[in-house]
Motif scaffolding. Sequence first.
Motif, PDB file in Angstrom:
ATOM      1  N   SER A   1     -36.525 -10.661  12.347  1.00  0.00           N
ATOM      2  CA  SER A   1     -35.804  -9.594  11.655  1.00  0.00           C
ATOM      3  C   SER A   1     -34.391  -9.445  12.208  1.00  0.00           C
ATOM      4  O   SER A   1     -33.425  -9.301  11.448  1.00  0.00           O
ATOM      5  CB  SER A   1     -36.582  -8.286  11.802  1.00  0.00           C
ATOM      6  N   ASN A   2     -34.259  -9.486  13.531  1.00  0.00           N
ATOM      7  CA  ASN A   2     -32.941  -9.360  14.154  1.00  0.00           C
ATOM      8  C   ASN A   2     -32.034 -10.537  13.788  1.00  0.00           C
ATOM      9  O   ASN A   2     -30.842 -10.354  13.561  1.00  0.00           O
ATOM     10  CB  ASN A   2     -33.074  -9.251  15.671  1.00  0.00           C
ATOM     11  N   ARG A   3     -32.609 -11.740  13.742  1.00  0.00           N
ATOM     12  CA  ARG A   3     -31.810 -12.915  13.358  1.00  0.00           C
ATOM     13  C   ARG A   3     -31.300 -12.781  11.926  1.00  0.00           C
ATOM     14  O   ARG A   3     -30.140 -13.085  11.628  1.00  0.00           O
ATOM     15  CB  ARG A   3     -32.630 -14.185  13.506  1.00  0.00           C
ATOM     16  N   ALA A   4     -32.170 -12.331  11.023  1.00  0.00           N
ATOM     17  CA  ALA A   4     -31.774 -12.160   9.621  1.00  0.00           C
ATOM     18  C   ALA A   4     -30.699 -11.083   9.501  1.00  0.00           C
ATOM     19  O   ALA A   4     -29.718 -11.253   8.762  1.00  0.00           O
ATOM     20  CB  ALA A   4     -32.986 -11.810   8.774  1.00  0.00           C
ATOM     21  N   ALA A   5     -30.861  -9.982  10.239  1.00  0.00           N
ATOM     22  CA  ALA A   5     -29.872  -8.903  10.193  1.00  0.00           C
ATOM     23  C   ALA A   5     -28.537  -9.375  10.761  1.00  0.00           C
ATOM     24  O   ALA A   5     -27.469  -9.038  10.230  1.00  0.00           O
ATOM     25  CB  ALA A   5     -30.379  -7.689  10.967  1.00  0.00           C
ATOM     26  N   GLU A   6     -28.570 -10.157  11.827  1.00  0.00           N
ATOM     27  CA  GLU A   6     -27.339 -10.669  12.414  1.00  0.00           C
ATOM     28  C   GLU A   6     -26.628 -11.618  11.452  1.00  0.00           C
ATOM     29  O   GLU A   6     -25.407 -11.561  11.297  1.00  0.00           O
ATOM     30  CB  GLU A   6     -27.636 -11.388  13.727  1.00  0.00           C
ATOM     31  N   GLU A   7     -27.404 -12.468  10.795  1.00  0.00           N
ATOM     32  CA  GLU A   7     -26.809 -13.402   9.835  1.00  0.00           C
ATOM     33  C   GLU A   7     -26.158 -12.647   8.678  1.00  0.00           C
ATOM     34  O   GLU A   7     -25.041 -12.975   8.267  1.00  0.00           O
ATOM     35  CB  GLU A   7     -27.892 -14.345   9.309  1.00  0.00           C
TER      36      GLU A   7
ATOM     37  N   VAL B   1     -22.911 -11.047   9.972  1.00  0.00           N
ATOM     38  CA  VAL B   1     -21.827 -12.032  10.132  1.00  0.00           C
ATOM     39  C   VAL B   1     -21.267 -12.420   8.770  1.00  0.00           C
ATOM     40  O   VAL B   1     -20.051 -12.540   8.599  1.00  0.00           O
ATOM     41  CB  VAL B   1     -22.331 -13.268  10.908  1.00  0.00           C
ATOM     42  N   ASN B   2     -22.139 -12.599   7.778  1.00  0.00           N
ATOM     43  CA  ASN B   2     -21.669 -12.949   6.436  1.00  0.00           C
ATOM     44  C   ASN B   2     -20.835 -11.825   5.837  1.00  0.00           C
ATOM     45  O   ASN B   2     -19.832 -12.076   5.169  1.00  0.00           O
ATOM     46  CB  ASN B   2     -22.839 -13.275   5.520  1.00  0.00           C
ATOM     47  N   ASP B   3     -21.239 -10.570   6.067  1.00  0.00           N
ATOM     48  CA  ASP B   3     -20.482  -9.432   5.543  1.00  0.00           C
ATOM     49  C   ASP B   3     -19.163  -9.244   6.292  1.00  0.00           C
ATOM     50  O   ASP B   3     -18.196  -8.733   5.729  1.00  0.00           O
ATOM     51  CB  ASP B   3     -21.303  -8.148   5.626  1.00  0.00           C
ATOM     52  N   ALA B   4     -19.124  -9.637   7.557  1.00  0.00           N
ATOM     53  CA  ALA B   4     -17.914  -9.445   8.355  1.00  0.00           C
ATOM     54  C   ALA B   4     -16.783 -10.330   7.861  1.00  0.00           C
ATOM     55  O   ALA B   4     -15.611 -10.019   8.061  1.00  0.00           O
ATOM     56  CB  ALA B   4     -18.204  -9.728   9.823  1.00  0.00           C
ATOM     57  N   GLU B   5     -17.111 -11.432   7.221  1.00  0.00           N
ATOM     58  CA  GLU B   5     -16.083 -12.336   6.734  1.00  0.00           C
ATOM     59  C   GLU B   5     -15.363 -11.779   5.508  1.00  0.00           C
ATOM     60  O   GLU B   5     -14.234 -12.143   5.229  1.00  0.00           O
ATOM     61  CB  GLU B   5     -16.705 -13.694   6.404  1.00  0.00           C
ATOM     62  N   GLU B   6     -16.019 -10.896   4.773  1.00  0.00           N
ATOM     63  CA  GLU B   6     -15.443 -10.334   3.555  1.00  0.00           C
ATOM     64  C   GLU B   6     -14.813  -8.975   3.838  1.00  0.00           C
ATOM     65  O   GLU B   6     -15.338  -7.938   3.450  1.00  0.00           O
ATOM     66  CB  GLU B   6     -16.535 -10.187   2.496  1.00  0.00           C
ATOM     67  N   VAL B   7     -13.684  -8.983   4.523  1.00  0.00           N
ATOM     68  CA  VAL B   7     -13.015  -7.743   4.888  1.00  0.00           C
ATOM     69  C   VAL B   7     -11.867  -7.500   3.917  1.00  0.00           C
ATOM     70  O   VAL B   7     -10.990  -8.338   3.746  1.00  0.00           O
ATOM     71  CB  VAL B   7     -12.473  -7.809   6.336  1.00  0.00           C
ATOM     72  N   PHE B   8     -11.913  -6.348   3.270  1.00  0.00           N
ATOM     73  CA  PHE B   8     -10.844  -5.948   2.359  1.00  0.00           C
ATOM     74  C   PHE B   8     -10.268  -4.635   2.842  1.00  0.00           C
ATOM     75  O   PHE B   8     -11.022  -3.751   3.258  1.00  0.00           O
ATOM     76  CB  PHE B   8     -11.380  -5.768   0.931  1.00  0.00           C
ATOM     77  N   PRO B   9      -8.961  -4.477   2.793  1.00  0.00           N
ATOM     78  CA  PRO B   9      -8.359  -3.203   3.229  1.00  0.00           C
ATOM     79  C   PRO B   9      -8.892  -2.037   2.398  1.00  0.00           C
ATOM     80  O   PRO B   9      -9.072  -2.147   1.185  1.00  0.00           O
ATOM     81  CB  PRO B   9      -6.857  -3.414   2.982  1.00  0.00           C
TER      82      PRO B   9
ATOM     83  N   LEU C   1     -23.783   0.408   8.132  1.00  0.00           N
ATOM     84  CA  LEU C   1     -24.388   0.217   9.449  1.00  0.00           C
ATOM     85  C   LEU C   1     -25.099   1.462   9.960  1.00  0.00           C
ATOM     86  O   LEU C   1     -25.908   1.375  10.882  1.00  0.00           O
ATOM     87  CB  LEU C   1     -23.319  -0.202  10.464  1.00  0.00           C
ATOM     88  N   CYS C   2     -24.807   2.621   9.370  1.00  0.00           N
ATOM     89  CA  CYS C   2     -25.413   3.875   9.820  1.00  0.00           C
ATOM     90  C   CYS C   2     -26.624   4.220   8.968  1.00  0.00           C
ATOM     91  O   CYS C   2     -26.615   4.020   7.760  1.00  0.00           O
ATOM     92  CB  CYS C   2     -24.407   5.016   9.732  1.00  0.00           C
ATOM     93  N   ASP C   3     -27.626   4.755   9.616  1.00  0.00           N
ATOM     94  CA  ASP C   3     -28.810   5.228   8.911  1.00  0.00           C
ATOM     95  C   ASP C   3     -28.632   6.721   8.682  1.00  0.00           C
ATOM     96  O   ASP C   3     -28.708   7.511   9.622  1.00  0.00           O
ATOM     97  CB  ASP C   3     -30.065   4.948   9.739  1.00  0.00           C
TER      98      ASP C   3
END
Length: 98
Positions: free
Chosen positions: A40-46, A49-57, A67-69
């Motif tokens: 589960s942690n590996r899938a969440a990390e992946e 990381v994929n979402d971190a690449e798509e940064v828009f102002p 990221l917050c619950d």
Amino acid sequence: VERGAKRAPGQEAEWKEKAIKELEEWYARQDEKLEKTKASNRAAEEAFVNDAEEVFPGTEWERVAQLCDFNPKSSKQAKDVSRMRSVLISLKQAPLVR
């Protein structure tokens, strides 16, 4: 067993055997739970990381909110985070202007 009560000769050996089996089952369950958590942690990390690449102002608070619950009932922690939650929600609704 009450004090002074007599035990059957093989009862103690039976208890030890039963305890060993229960311990082995417990360790097997713990290992299984650990493997599931790791996967589960590996899938969440992946995904992170994929979402971190798509940064828009202008999408910073949406990323923070992901990221917050915000569901207080599903929170596993014992700390009261309601104030932090309310601050994040207010910032999401009315972001700071520079």
